[in-house]
Scaffold this active site. Structure first.
Site: not given
Length: 114
Positions: A10-12
């Protein structure tokens, strides 16, 4: 070369770091979704030692209750135990290769250990 990434999909920044690793044919990547499979306090201590940073430097503050819990000023053992118990407190992504460990923020820091 082998690389292990402690990854949050979920982390870019974590996704961008993983993309760098996957685009290099010379790198065999192991992905550990640390929110599902958190590292032990001992593994975290080893990763941070190899990265040359203190556990509280790798503490995720944004979007967590780390400040309210007093973790930024807590001793290393307390921080490591909190991270292992509540892995959202682990800043990401961490990448480990035979050349070392980096907290890859920004993602280009991964190039230092490839």
């Amino acid at each position: 070369m082998k690389a292990t990434i402690w990854h949050n999909p979920n982390c870019g920044t974590s996704r961008k770091t993983l993309a760098i690793l996957e685009n290099l044919s010379s790198v065999e990547v192991t992905v550990v979704e640390y929110l599902k499979n958190p590292p032990s306090p001992e593994k975290l201590a080893q990763l941070y030692r190899d990265a040359g940073i203190a556990p509280n430097e790798a503490l995720r503050r944004r979007g967590t209750d780390a400040e309210e819990r007093g973790l930024p000023s807590a001793d290393a053992e307390t921080v490591l135990a909190a991270m292992a118990a509540d892995p959202i407190l682990i800043e990401r992504p961490l990448v480990e290769t035979e050349k070392g460990v980096r907290l890859c923020r920004p993602q280009d820091r991964v190039l230092e250990i490839l």
